[in-house]
Scaffold this motif. Structure first.
Motif, PDB file in Angstrom:
ATOM      1  N   PRO A  57       0.821  -1.220   0.000  1.00 22.35           N
ATOM      2  CA  PRO A  57       0.000   0.000   0.000  1.00 22.35           C
ATOM      3  C   PRO A  57       0.853   1.268   0.000  1.00 22.35           C
ATOM      4  O   PRO A  57       1.088   1.893   1.031  1.00 22.35           O
ATOM      5  N   VAL A  58       1.335   1.623  -1.184  1.00 22.41           N
ATOM      6  CA  VAL A  58       2.206   2.786  -1.360  1.00 22.41           C
ATOM      7  C   VAL A  58       1.564   3.699  -2.404  1.00 22.41           C
ATOM      8  O   VAL A  58       1.142   3.231  -3.461  1.00 22.41           O
ATOM      9  N   LEU A  59       1.487   4.984  -2.114  1.00 25.19           N
ATOM     10  CA  LEU A  59       0.982   5.954  -3.093  1.00 25.19           C
ATOM     11  C   LEU A  59       2.117   6.322  -4.049  1.00 25.19           C
ATOM     12  O   LEU A  59       2.716   7.394  -3.951  1.00 25.19           O
ATOM     13  N   GLU A  60       2.400   5.421  -4.971  1.00 25.66           N
ATOM     14  CA  GLU A  60       3.586   5.569  -5.814  1.00 25.66           C
ATOM     15  C   GLU A  60       3.558   6.831  -6.666  1.00 25.66           C
ATOM     16  O   GLU A  60       4.551   7.557  -6.732  1.00 25.66           O
ATOM     17  N   ALA A  61       2.441   7.082  -7.328  1.00 25.54           N
ATOM     18  CA  ALA A  61       2.379   8.247  -8.209  1.00 25.54           C
ATOM     19  C   ALA A  61       2.493   9.543  -7.412  1.00 25.54           C
ATOM     20  O   ALA A  61       3.138  10.506  -7.844  1.00 25.54           O
ATOM     21  N   GLU A  62       1.883   9.565  -6.231  1.00 29.83           N
ATOM     22  CA  GLU A  62       1.961  10.749  -5.373  1.00 29.83           C
ATOM     23  C   GLU A  62       3.398  11.008  -4.939  1.00 29.83           C
ATOM     24  O   GLU A  62       3.901  12.135  -4.996  1.00 29.83           O
ATOM     25  N   LEU A  63       4.075   9.960  -4.504  1.00 33.94           N
ATOM     26  CA  LEU A  63       5.472  10.092  -4.076  1.00 33.94           C
ATOM     27  C   LEU A  63       6.362  10.488  -5.254  1.00 33.94           C
ATOM     28  O   LEU A  63       7.262  11.323  -5.117  1.00 33.94           O
ATOM     29  N   ALA A  64       6.088   9.908  -6.421  1.00 29.97           N
ATOM     30  CA  ALA A  64       6.881  10.238  -7.606  1.00 29.97           C
ATOM     31  C   ALA A  64       6.705  11.712  -7.971  1.00 29.97           C
ATOM     32  O   ALA A  64       7.674  12.411  -8.286  1.00 29.97           O
ATOM     33  N   GLN A  65       5.469  12.182  -7.921  1.00 33.31           N
ATOM     34  CA  GLN A  65       5.193  13.580  -8.250  1.00 33.31           C
ATOM     35  C   GLN A  65       5.882  14.513  -7.260  1.00 33.31           C
ATOM     36  O   GLN A  65       6.500  15.503  -7.666  1.00 33.31           O
ATOM     37  N   ARG A  66       5.792  14.190  -5.985  1.00 33.61           N
ATOM     38  CA  ARG A  66       6.389  15.059  -4.963  1.00 33.61           C
ATOM     39  C   ARG A  66       7.916  15.095  -5.042  1.00 33.61           C
ATOM     40  O   ARG A  66       8.539  16.051  -4.569  1.00 33.61           O
ATOM     41  N   SER A  67       8.501  14.038  -5.613  1.00 32.47           N
ATOM     42  CA  SER A  67       9.958  13.947  -5.641  1.00 32.47           C
ATOM     43  C   SER A  67      10.561  14.334  -6.983  1.00 32.47           C
ATOM     44  O   SER A  67      11.720  14.034  -7.266  1.00 32.47           O
ATOM     45  N   GLY A  68       9.762  14.996  -7.834  1.00 29.61           N
ATOM     46  CA  GLY A  68      10.294  15.536  -9.081  1.00 29.61           C
ATOM     47  C   GLY A  68      10.413  14.544 -10.224  1.00 29.61           C
ATOM     48  O   GLY A  68      11.028  14.848 -11.246  1.00 29.61           O
ATOM     49  N   GLN A  69       9.808  13.357 -10.090  1.00 28.20           N
ATOM     50  CA  GLN A  69       9.875  12.387 -11.189  1.00 28.20           C
ATOM     51  C   GLN A  69       8.999  12.811 -12.363  1.00 28.20           C
ATOM     52  O   GLN A  69       9.192  12.338 -13.487  1.00 28.20           O
ATOM     53  N   GLY A  70       8.033  13.682 -12.100  1.00 24.71           N
ATOM     54  CA  GLY A  70       7.128  14.135 -13.148  1.00 24.71           C
ATOM     55  C   GLY A  70       5.856  14.696 -12.541  1.00 24.71           C
ATOM     56  O   GLY A  70       5.790  14.943 -11.337  1.00 24.71           O
ATOM     57  N   TRP A  71       4.848  14.901 -13.368  1.00 26.56           N
ATOM     58  CA  TRP A  71       3.554  15.389 -12.894  1.00 26.56           C
ATOM     59  C   TRP A  71       2.503  14.342 -13.211  1.00 26.56           C
ATOM     60  O   TRP A  71       2.716  13.455 -14.050  1.00 26.56           O
ATOM     61  N   ARG A  72       1.349  14.442 -12.567  1.00 25.54           N
ATOM     62  CA  ARG A  72       0.263  13.504 -12.833  1.00 25.54           C
ATOM     63  C   ARG A  72      -0.460  13.903 -14.107  1.00 25.54           C
ATOM     64  O   ARG A  72      -1.041  14.976 -14.196  1.00 25.54           O
ATOM     65  N   GLY A  73      -0.422  13.021 -15.087  1.00 24.88           N
ATOM     66  CA  GLY A  73      -1.172  13.268 -16.307  1.00 24.88           C
ATOM     67  C   GLY A  73      -2.664  13.128 -16.045  1.00 24.88           C
ATOM     68  O   GLY A  73      -3.090  12.648 -14.992  1.00 24.88           O
ATOM     69  N   LYS A  74      -3.461  13.526 -17.007  1.00 29.12           N
ATOM     70  CA  LYS A  74      -4.912  13.434 -16.836  1.00 29.12           C
ATOM     71  C   LYS A  74      -5.386  11.986 -16.764  1.00 29.12           C
ATOM     72  O   LYS A  74      -6.463  11.702 -16.253  1.00 29.12           O
ATOM     73  N   HIS A  75      -4.536  11.052 -17.250  1.00 27.36           N
ATOM     74  CA  HIS A  75      -4.853   9.618 -17.161  1.00 27.36           C
ATOM     75  C   HIS A  75      -4.427   9.031 -15.815  1.00 27.36           C
ATOM     76  O   HIS A  75      -4.545   7.815 -15.613  1.00 27.36           O
ATOM     77  N   THR A  76      -3.895   9.861 -14.920  1.00 29.73           N
ATOM     78  CA  THR A  76      -3.411   9.540 -13.560  1.00 29.73           C
ATOM     79  C   THR A  76      -1.984   9.008 -13.546  1.00 29.73           C
ATOM     80  O   THR A  76      -1.389   8.882 -12.478  1.00 29.73           O
ATOM     81  N   LEU A  77      -1.406   8.685 -14.692  1.00 29.79           N
ATOM     82  CA  LEU A  77      -0.023   8.208 -14.719  1.00 29.79           C
ATOM     83  C   LEU A  77       0.926   9.394 -14.589  1.00 29.79           C
ATOM     84  O   LEU A  77       0.570  10.533 -14.886  1.00 29.79           O
ATOM     85  N   VAL A  78       2.149   9.104 -14.147  1.00 32.93           N
ATOM     86  CA  VAL A  78       3.162  10.156 -14.011  1.00 32.93           C
ATOM     87  C   VAL A  78       3.806  10.406 -15.370  1.00 32.93           C
ATOM     88  O   VAL A  78       4.161   9.468 -16.094  1.00 32.93           O
ATOM     89  N   LEU A  79       3.929  11.681 -15.735  1.00 29.90           N
ATOM     90  CA  LEU A  79       4.547  12.087 -16.997  1.00 29.90           C
ATOM     91  C   LEU A  79       5.831  12.852 -16.736  1.00 29.90           C
ATOM     92  O   LEU A  79       5.894  13.698 -15.835  1.00 29.90           O
ATOM     93  N   ASN A  80       6.832  12.551 -17.541  1.00 33.79           N
ATOM     94  CA  ASN A  80       8.137  13.185 -17.403  1.00 33.79           C
ATOM     95  C   ASN A  80       8.519  13.833 -18.729  1.00 33.79           C
ATOM     96  O   ASN A  80       8.319  13.230 -19.787  1.00 33.79           O
ATOM     97  N   ARG A  81       9.047  15.035 -18.690  1.00 27.97           N
ATOM     98  CA  ARG A  81       9.345  15.777 -19.929  1.00 27.97           C
ATOM     99  C   ARG A  81      10.388  15.069 -20.785  1.00 27.97           C
ATOM    100  O   ARG A  81      10.375  15.169 -22.003  1.00 27.97           O
TER     101      ARG A  81
END
Length: 364
Positions: free
Chosen positions: A148-172
């Motif tokens: 039970p880890v909020l992976e996308a939330e942690l990734a977003q907070r740590s600069g891995q990317g932003w949450r796309g509208k599909h909920t996945l993390v996007l990186n430039r």
């Protein structure tokens, strides 16, 4: 107790070690995820998690790292690109074209190679060992889509990317074709800077979703998602959604294939994610013929194995029914008929449905 160390310098060193381990990016997040709790609660309350009961069972522990692993002070996040090494230019268009060939079986890109859980977890464990060797005893736990880890939330907070509208993390620099993993640690590390959202007014992922599972920006009803239906969902696939699945037999990449940012998706340097023979460009009939023994042998070390042979046949039967709706195919009808009396009720029901599709008038 760990020895004294310069935390900022250690993060720089961890990022260098991560590169050596073929990790695409390393970041650091704090553990206060309380701002994410209302959204998680609302998502669960709406039932959008479907049969993924573990999500409700773990409740807010997902948003509370120190409850999941007592003593956690920081979270080291990692992403790992997974496009195969020999992915051609124009791969998004090539993959979308597969959807126009009803008799071809489509397995999601991420699942065509070795099980990412094993690949990423092994590298994160190696990274944790390097940190421990440098600073002394380290309380830690490694996760890769495994708790039970909020992976996308942690990734977003740590600069891995932003949450796309599909909920996945996007990186430039990397689109969204990557896996996420974490190391929960008992040392304080400076968090990485988050990045800003770059989706703008684009709604391509929402518009392309075959089942309209993306209800709006960052709002996903998993119960309608083809990845959920073909992987997580154990029972009969709802009849109204079956025709929308097309020839996708394990997962769905549509929202990523259509995303403009994935023109920047990176090839993995690891052979682990190279596609296995028999999972790309093969027919539904070929895969439907696999016995349980052959299924287990062919999917050893693959993420596909977890769904089991019955669900594999269920998924392919749906795709076969959809192919028959497009036009008669004697090979598909013969293959379905051969399994019409399958001992498993789930398989029998979906085979029966598929054969009924042939009896209906074909699509114009």
């Amino acid at each position: 107790m760990t020895s004294d160390f310069d935390a900022a310098q250690l993060v720089t060193q961890i990022q260098a070690w991560g590169q050596e381990l073929a990790l695409s990016q390393i970041g650091v997040a704090g553990i206060d995820l309380s701002a994410a709790e209302p959204g998680l609660s609302a998502w669960l309350a709406a039932g959008f998690h479907g049969e993924m009961d573990y999500m409700a069972r773990h409740g807010m522990k997902r948003a509370r790292p120190a409850e999941l692993v007592p003593g956690t002070v920081s979270v080291i996040t990692a992403r790992l690109d997974y496009l195969p090494q020999d992915t051609p230019e124009g791969w998004q268009a090539i993959e979308l074209q597969r959807l126009q060939r009803p008799g071809e079986a489509i397995v999601s890109l991420y699942a065509r190679g070795r099980d990412y859980h094993k690949v990423l977890r092994h590298r994160l464990q190696k990274l944790a060992e390097r940190i421990e060797a440098a600073i002394g005893p380290l309380g830690h736990r490694v996760f890769t889509d495994s708790a039970p880890v909020l992976e996308a939330e942690l990734a977003q907070r740590s600069g891995q990317g932003w949450r796309g509208k599909h909920t996945l993390v996007l990186n430039r620099e990397g689109g969204s074709m990557f896996f996420l993993g974490e190391i929960y640690v008992d040392i304080a590390l400076p968090p990485s800077e988050p990045v800003t959202d770059h989706c703008g007014a684009c709604t391509a992922c929402i518009d392309v979703c075959p089942t309209q599972a993306i209800l709006g920006p960052q709002r996903l009803d998993a119960r309608r998602c083809i990845s959920y239906l073909t992987i997580e969902h154990a029972g009969p696939i709802p009849e109204d959604l079956r025709p929308l699945i097309g020839n996708r037999i394990y997962g769905c990449d549509d929202c990523q294939l259509i995303c403009p940012w994935n023109k920047f998706a990176q090839r993995s340097p690891l052979a682990d994610f190279d596609p296995r023979e028999g999972l790309t460009g093969v027919t539904l009939v070929e895969l439907f013929a696999w016995s349980e023994e052959e299924f287990l042998r062919r999917t050893e070390g693959s993420p596909i194995r977890r769904i089991g042979h019955q669900r594999w046949l269920r998924n392919i039967a749906v795709a076969m029914g959809n192919a028959l709706r497009q036009g008669d195919d004697a090979g598909i009808r013969t293959a379905l008929t051969a399994r019409a009396e399958h001992p498993d009720a789930l398989v029998r029901e979906h085979v029966g449905w598929a054969l009924m599709r042939y009896r209906e008038s074909p699509l114009p």
